[in-house]
Design a protein around this motif. Sequence first.
Motif, PDB file in Angstrom:
ATOM      1  N   GLU A 149       0.791  -1.220   0.000  1.00 45.15           N
ATOM      2  CA  GLU A 149       0.000   0.000   0.000  1.00 45.15           C
ATOM      3  C   GLU A 149       0.832   1.283   0.000  1.00 45.15           C
ATOM      4  O   GLU A 149       0.266   2.370   0.008  1.00 45.15           O
ATOM      5  N   GLN A 150       2.142   1.150  -0.003  1.00 46.22           N
ATOM      6  CA  GLN A 150       2.989   2.345  -0.021  1.00 46.22           C
ATOM      7  C   GLN A 150       2.684   3.173  -1.258  1.00 46.22           C
ATOM      8  O   GLN A 150       2.680   2.658  -2.364  1.00 46.22           O
ATOM      9  N   GLN A 151       2.445   4.450  -1.074  1.00 44.33           N
ATOM     10  CA  GLN A 151       2.129   5.357  -2.192  1.00 44.33           C
ATOM     11  C   GLN A 151       3.313   5.460  -3.156  1.00 44.33           C
ATOM     12  O   GLN A 151       3.168   5.370  -4.350  1.00 44.33           O
ATOM     13  N   GLU A 152       4.474   5.680  -2.591  1.00 43.95           N
ATOM     14  CA  GLU A 152       5.688   5.827  -3.397  1.00 43.95           C
ATOM     15  C   GLU A 152       6.557   4.609  -3.183  1.00 43.95           C
ATOM     16  O   GLU A 152       7.081   4.421  -2.099  1.00 43.95           O
ATOM     17  N   LYS A 153       6.683   3.806  -4.182  1.00 42.69           N
ATOM     18  CA  LYS A 153       7.539   2.625  -4.054  1.00 42.69           C
ATOM     19  C   LYS A 153       8.995   3.067  -4.011  1.00 42.69           C
ATOM     20  O   LYS A 153       9.405   3.969  -4.737  1.00 42.69           O
ATOM     21  N   GLN A 154       9.787   2.433  -3.168  1.00 43.18           N
ATOM     22  CA  GLN A 154      11.204   2.726  -3.064  1.00 43.18           C
ATOM     23  C   GLN A 154      11.890   2.341  -4.369  1.00 43.18           C
ATOM     24  O   GLN A 154      11.740   1.246  -4.851  1.00 43.18           O
ATOM     25  N   GLN A 155      12.615   3.257  -4.930  1.00 44.44           N
ATOM     26  CA  GLN A 155      13.338   2.997  -6.163  1.00 44.44           C
ATOM     27  C   GLN A 155      14.745   2.497  -5.832  1.00 44.44           C
ATOM     28  O   GLN A 155      15.395   3.009  -4.926  1.00 44.44           O
ATOM     29  N   SER A 156      15.213   1.535  -6.567  1.00 47.62           N
ATOM     30  CA  SER A 156      16.550   1.023  -6.364  1.00 47.62           C
ATOM     31  C   SER A 156      17.551   2.023  -6.942  1.00 47.62           C
ATOM     32  O   SER A 156      17.309   2.641  -7.965  1.00 47.62           O
ATOM     33  N   LEU A 157      18.669   2.194  -6.281  1.00 40.52           N
ATOM     34  CA  LEU A 157      19.706   3.115  -6.768  1.00 40.52           C
ATOM     35  C   LEU A 157      20.581   2.472  -7.824  1.00 40.52           C
ATOM     36  O   LEU A 157      21.323   3.141  -8.518  1.00 40.52           O
ATOM     37  N   PHE A 158      20.519   1.165  -7.927  1.00 40.21           N
ATOM     38  CA  PHE A 158      21.378   0.468  -8.877  1.00 40.21           C
ATOM     39  C   PHE A 158      20.564  -0.378  -9.837  1.00 40.21           C
ATOM     40  O   PHE A 158      19.574  -0.902  -9.562  1.00 40.21           O
TER      41      PHE A 158
END
Length: 158
Positions: A149-158
């Motif tokens: 349900e997280q609004q903003e999914k964590q983006q991978s840095l790599f």
Amino acid sequence: MKSKAFLKTPLGYALLEGDAAGISRFILTDEDNLPNTTPAPEFTEAVSQLEEYFVGQRKEFDLQLNPQGTEFQKRVWQALQDIPYGKTTSYMELSKQLGDPLAIRAVAAANGKNPLWILIPCHRVIGSDGSLTGYAGGLWRKKWLLEHEQQEKQQSLF
């Protein structure tokens, strides 16, 4: 007369129960040998909305719910439905919202008796310190639901 349906979800099989008055039970189970039946017509909309939820296309449910419990439990469950998708609250905040900050244990107990997991989002209640606290379906499911349900999914840095 109560009807039952089983459906496969990313969190395991789910049991859906209800009758003409509405859905009275929706729980996840670790069972993996459940009957694969076509849901009764009264569950068609519920199954459709749950499938939409699990693929990220639905944030709110529009279903006739009929949970069985005490008046206090029903008040808690109604308050749970006011927690927005992607947000959390604490047991303390919930007890304050219900008008009695000292009722934190009773609120937590009512939360734990919620018979309509996900549909009444008891997974959105966490500890005052932000920790994941008890969930009848297991903390791994609670964590999955909150991350889903997280609004903003964590983006991978790599």
